[in-house]
Scaffold this motif. Structure first.
Motif, short mmCIF file in Angstrom:
data_model
loop_
_atom_site.label_atom_id
_atom_site.label_comp_id
_atom_site.label_asym_id
_atom_site.label_seq_id
_atom_site.Cartn_x
_atom_site.Cartn_y
_atom_site.Cartn_z
N PHE A 87 15.11 12.07 6.44
CA PHE A 87 13.93 12.23 5.58
C PHE A 87 14.20 11.64 4.20
CE2 PHE A 87 11.36 14.79 2.66
CZ PHE A 87 10.11 14.59 3.23
N LEU A 109 12.38 8.42 2.43
CA LEU A 109 11.70 8.56 1.14
C LEU A 109 12.26 7.57 0.13
CD1 LEU A 109 9.57 10.50 -0.08
CD2 LEU A 109 11.47 11.67 -1.15
N LEU A 127 10.90 4.18 0.89
CA LEU A 127 9.50 4.10 0.45
C LEU A 127 9.43 3.87 -1.06
CD1 LEU A 127 6.50 4.60 1.37
CD2 LEU A 127 6.83 6.92 0.59
N LEU A 128 10.19 4.68 -1.81
CA LEU A 128 10.13 4.59 -3.27
C LEU A 128 10.66 3.25 -3.77
CD1 LEU A 128 11.16 8.17 -4.39
CD2 LEU A 128 8.91 7.18 -4.23
N MET A 140 8.27 0.49 -3.14
CA MET A 140 7.13 0.61 -4.04
C MET A 140 7.45 0.06 -5.42
SD MET A 140 5.14 4.06 -3.13
CE MET A 140 5.98 4.91 -4.36
N ARG A 187 7.92 -3.77 -5.66
CA ARG A 187 6.74 -4.60 -5.51
C ARG A 187 5.64 -4.28 -6.50
NH1 ARG A 187 4.39 -5.47 0.13
NH2 ARG A 187 2.95 -6.38 -1.34
N PHE A 188 5.87 -3.26 -7.32
CA PHE A 188 4.76 -2.84 -8.18
C PHE A 188 4.65 -3.73 -9.41
CE2 PHE A 188 1.88 -0.05 -10.27
CZ PHE A 188 1.24 0.54 -9.21
N GLU A 189 3.43 -4.18 -9.70
CA GLU A 189 3.23 -4.98 -10.91
C GLU A 189 3.00 -4.02 -12.07
OE1 GLU A 189 -0.24 -6.31 -9.25
OE2 GLU A 189 0.83 -7.14 -7.55
N LEU A 190 4.07 -3.83 -12.85
CA LEU A 190 3.93 -2.92 -13.98
C LEU A 190 3.27 -3.64 -15.14
CD1 LEU A 190 7.41 -1.26 -13.69
CD2 LEU A 190 5.24 -0.11 -13.41
N ALA A 209 -1.80 -1.92 -15.70
CA ALA A 209 -2.61 -0.78 -15.28
C ALA A 209 -3.99 -0.85 -15.94
CB ALA A 209 -1.92 0.51 -15.67
N PRO A 210 -5.02 -0.58 -15.16
CA PRO A 210 -6.36 -0.53 -15.76
C PRO A 210 -6.49 0.72 -16.62
CG PRO A 210 -6.47 0.10 -13.45
CD PRO A 210 -5.04 -0.28 -13.72
N MET A 211 -7.16 0.59 -17.76
CA MET A 211 -7.32 1.73 -18.68
C MET A 211 -8.77 2.19 -18.69
SD MET A 211 -4.69 2.77 -20.59
CE MET A 211 -5.34 3.13 -22.22
N ARG A 212 -9.32 2.45 -17.51
CA ARG A 212 -10.76 2.73 -17.45
C ARG A 212 -11.15 3.91 -18.33
NH1 ARG A 212 -10.34 1.11 -12.21
NH2 ARG A 212 -11.52 -0.78 -11.82
N LEU A 243 3.94 12.20 -8.20
CA LEU A 243 4.21 10.76 -8.07
C LEU A 243 3.02 10.07 -7.42
CD1 LEU A 243 6.51 8.78 -8.57
CD2 LEU A 243 7.26 9.17 -6.24
N TYR A 260 -3.37 6.87 -10.36
CA TYR A 260 -3.89 6.66 -11.71
C TYR A 260 -3.52 5.27 -12.22
CZ TYR A 260 -5.07 7.45 -16.57
OH TYR A 260 -5.62 7.35 -17.81
N LEU A 261 -2.30 4.83 -11.88
CA LEU A 261 -1.85 3.50 -12.30
C LEU A 261 -2.73 2.41 -11.70
CD1 LEU A 261 0.50 3.05 -14.13
CD2 LEU A 261 1.93 2.55 -12.17
N ARG A 262 -3.20 2.65 -10.49
CA ARG A 262 -4.02 1.68 -9.79
C ARG A 262 -5.47 1.68 -10.24
NH1 ARG A 262 -2.73 -1.68 -5.23
NH2 ARG A 262 -0.87 -2.53 -6.20
N THR A 263 -6.00 2.89 -10.53
CA THR A 263 -7.45 3.00 -10.75
C THR A 263 -7.81 3.33 -12.19
OG1 THR A 263 -7.38 5.32 -10.21
CG2 THR A 263 -7.83 3.81 -8.41
N GLY A 264 -6.93 4.00 -12.93
CA GLY A 264 -7.26 4.38 -14.30
C GLY A 264 -8.25 5.53 -14.38
N THR A 265 -8.37 6.32 -13.32
CA THR A 265 -9.27 7.47 -13.37
C THR A 265 -8.69 8.59 -12.51
OG1 THR A 265 -11.54 8.21 -13.15
CG2 THR A 265 -10.69 6.80 -11.41
N HIS A 319 -15.15 9.44 -8.54
CA HIS A 319 -14.94 8.11 -9.13
C HIS A 319 -13.86 7.36 -8.36
CE1 HIS A 319 -14.34 5.66 -13.09
NE2 HIS A 319 -15.18 5.07 -12.27
N PHE A 368 -0.02 0.39 -1.00
CA PHE A 368 0.22 1.32 -2.10
C PHE A 368 -0.66 2.56 -1.99
CE2 PHE A 368 2.10 -2.39 -4.17
CZ PHE A 368 3.29 -1.81 -4.56
#
Lengths: 228, 482
Positions: free
Chosen positions: A9, A13, A16-17, A20, A23-26, A29-32, B169, B175-180, B185, B198
């Motif tokens: 397990f 994990l 997986l981490l 992630m 491959r994550f584009e840091l 992030a959208p700031m909606r 996590l 939140y990092l993906r969507t911002g909400t 929403h 992801f």
């Protein structure tokens, strides 16, 4: 068998981490909601410290949840310790310098703690941070003079009434036909001490609650430790 | 409409004041909690009557998705009713000793958090309530202050803390993906932002995190010790009511934000493994309360299998199993109050307390699914849902489910037969009066459901339509919150 399963397990994990995070584009992030809140907060809430508008305004219910979690942890600890503690304190008295130093520092700690609490809607800080300083102010004399008894009932009342007033301030909005936690006092001028509606009152209640709770928890732990 | 916060906020208010109140007026403190549960039921009832669901309450007056919103539909209302009603019937703090105020305060906090989980429409707010629920249950589980209770509580704390980190996590990824954080929403943004590996990973993390309380397969190792070590009422509350709220959170995320084949398959597989491992462990259990705990893992597995079926058929089966398990398992834990320890000691227990043994047989028959008891109908819905879905994996799940039912029948009958064994005298004592009354009320609900099956199944059909309606959930956001 159980250890092998746990290992499998954990490895899964970990895989997986790591995939992630590789491959994550840091940084993209959208700031909606963040942007919307930044734009609207000074107008809508009127607190100069924008963190406070989020903590007590936009996400006020979360904050109520947080203080409830702190209270729950203190209550659960009290429940578990109540069967163990209650003995006579054996720690020796502090020396001359420690005792008088503690007396000397006490009013200044109170002042700093209250300042941080009361100015939470204007400058960085607020109920949680100020509350911790207040708790330290009450715990310091206890370290210097371990024989001095702490009034758990007084602390309990401060804590209970402060928590209750946080909720009652929130519930008062219901009588004005608004939703729970809607700020209802006059917003005032941005940046002045009496501004941002009910937010400073909420922070005051929160600071007292956090302070009393931590002081009581520390005292409780100290008593049990001494009686063992 | 705004009054819908009261069932969440009033228990918090009471919990803050209760330890101090108990110092000056302990009898008032003792009845405060149950009275509040009645008040909550009244508030829910009148709000439901006055306002057509679904409606959204924007807390703090800030329009969602900027602020936190309560999303109140009929499914949320149903779960809020179940929390208040379940806590009233299984109130664990009637005791006379010094633990009463803290026990009552913790129960009130548990109830507030569970109600919040049912009503909240904001993912992070859900997490906060979930944490509150966890911490309150740590205290309740360790309340007996025995070595076994502490050990069970500590294991529970470690696993639960681990799960919370995973859930957090997952929320951070989302939140990092969507911002909400508003769930409606998120549902609107999911097709463009979360429909990739992801998103799947985030769902898996949420599933493992919230799955701890829902007794989901890999994170349920705390269950047997905790239910065997805590008081019967606490075990009944956790197994009967609290686990279902965690299921609701997972299923809401599945339907509104992650309605993909992969996520359903993940839920199905974990559910199947849960059914198998739970029922097999229950079969070899040597202690009634452990047996019930393992059986609860199996039943929750069936609930996960049901909710993994796409469409309304899955919701019908899932809701039927949720309601049935809540009534039956709560009743069984109340019966098992003083019937822990080796199973052999229960041989001939029917002579000690014929009434309790009779209740046990009734609950056991319904749990197995013997017609005309409601358990049969609930399991039938699951079979129908699985068959209608027709493809290979679901038929495989059906086979496992049927095999699990055979195992379930075997160990429950074995115990029932032993209870009525001739010529043996049992050493156990009858459960306390309060627990017997509570179990009898659950049994009465079960029997009443037999006669009310038609209106009940219509109501569940309506609830299933609401629960499965993801667009309806998302539209309520645009439909103007106040």
């Amino acid at each position: 068998m159980r250890k092998a399963a746990a290992l499998l397990f954990t490895l899964g994990l970990l895989f997986l981490l790591s995939v992630m995070f590789l491959r994550f584009e840091l940084g993209q992030a959208p700031m909606r909601i963040g942007k919307d809140i930044l734009a609207a907060a000074p107008e809508q809430v009127g607190a100069a410290n924008i963190v406070t508008s989020v903590v007590l305004g936009y996400r006020g219910l979360d904050t109520l949840g947080e203080i409830a979690i702190l209270f729950t942890a203190a209550t659960a600890t009290g429940l578990i310790l109540s069967g163990l503690g209650g003995g006579q304190r054996r720690d020796p008295e502090g020396g001359f310098i420690l005792r008088h130093g503690a007396d000397l520092v006490f009013p200044f700690l109170m002042l700093v703690g209250m300042y941080i609490v009361v100015h939470g809607h204007l400058t960085p800080g607020g109920g949680f941070q100020g509350g911790v300083v207040l708790a330290a102010a009450f715990f310091l004399p206890l370290l210097a003079r371990p024989s001095r008894a702490v009034s758990h009932s007084a602390l309990g009342w401060i804590e209970g009434l402060a928590g209750a007033s946080f909720i009652v301030i929130g519930l008062w909005a219901l009588t004005l036909d608004q939703a729970f936690m809607t700020p209802w006092l006059h917003q005032g001028v941005l940046g002045e001490l009496f501004s941002a509606g009910t937010l400073p009152l909420l922070y005051l209640a929160l600071g007292l609650k956090v302070g009393a709770e931590l002081a009581s928890l520390l005292a409780h732990l100290a008593e049990v430790e001494a009686s063992e | 409409m705004n009054a819908i916060v009261l069932p969440v906020v009033l228990p918090l208010l009471a919990a803050f004041l209760l330890p101090s109140l108990a110092r000056i007026w302990s009898s008032a403190a003792r009845v405060l909690g149950p009275v509040l549960m009645l008040v909550s039921l009244c508030v829910l009832w009148t709000t439901w009557g006055e306002h057509p669901t679904p409606f959204v309450v924007a807390l703090g007056g800030f329009q969602p998705p900027m602020g936190i919103a309560f999303h109140v539909d009929s499914v949320a209302m149903l779960f809020a009713f179940l929390v208040a009603g379940g806590a009233l019937l299984m109130w664990p703090a009637w005791t006379d000793d010094d633990t009463m105020p803290r026990l009552a305060a913790l129960t009130l906090l548990l109830v507030a958090a569970a109600t919040g989980l049912a009503l909240s429409g904001d993912l992070f707010n859900v997490y906060v309530f979930y944490e509150l629920l966890s911490v309150a249950s740590f205290g309740l589980v360790s309340a007996r202050r025995t070595g076994a209770a502490f050990a069970a509580g500590f294991r529970y704390l470690v696993i639960s803390g681990f799960g919370s980190v995973l859930a957090l996590l997952g929320i951070a990824l989302i939140y990092l993906r969507t911002g909400t954080l508003n769930i409606a929403h998120l549902g609107q943004l999911a097709p463009e932002s979360l429909a990739d590996p992801f998103g799947l990973a985030a769902f898996a993390l949420l599933l493992l995190g919230f799955g701890v309380k829902a007794e989901l397969f890999p994170v349920n190792t705390w269950v047997p010790e905790v239910y065997a070590g805590s008081s019967a009422r606490v075990a009944g509350l956790l197994a009967g009511v609290v686990s279902k709220l965690a299921v609701l959170v997972v299923v809401r995320m599945l339907v509104v934000v992650f309605p993909h084949d992969e996520t359903r398959m993940l839920l199905l597989i974990l559910g199947v493994v849960g059914v198998l491992s739970g029922e097999l462990a229950a079969w070899s259990a040597k202690d009634m309360r452990r047996m019930l705990a393992f059986s609860s893992i199996g039943q929750l597995g069936m609930i996960f299998i049901a909710f993994s079926i796409p469409g309304e058929a899955g919701w019908v089966a899932g809701l039927a199993l949720v309601l049935h398990h809540l009534v039956v398992k709560s009743g069984l834990f109340l019966i098992a109050d003083r019937w822990g320890g080796a199973l052999q000691s229960l041989t001939g227990a029917a002579r000690v307390s014929p009434f309790t043994a009779g209740l046990f047989v009734l609950f056991a028959l319904s749990l197995i699914g013997v017609p005309p008891l409601p358990g049969f109908w609930a399991k039938l819905q699951l079979v129908i849902g699985l068959v209608e879905n027709g493809n290979g994996v679901y038929l495989g799940a059906l086979l496992v489910f049927l095999a699990a039912t055979v195992i379930e029948a075997n160990y429950l009958f074995r115990l029932a037969v032993a209870m009525y064994a001739e010529g043996a005298s049992s050493t156990v004592t009858a459960p306390s009066g309060g627990n017997r009354i509570g179990a009898a009320i659950f049994a009465a609900v079960l029997v009443a459901a037999v006669f009310l099956l038609n209106p009940l199944s219509e109501a569940i059909d309506d609830l299933a339509v609401v629960g499965n309606d993801a667009t309806g959930y998302m539209d309520s956001l645009a439909g103007g919150a106040r």
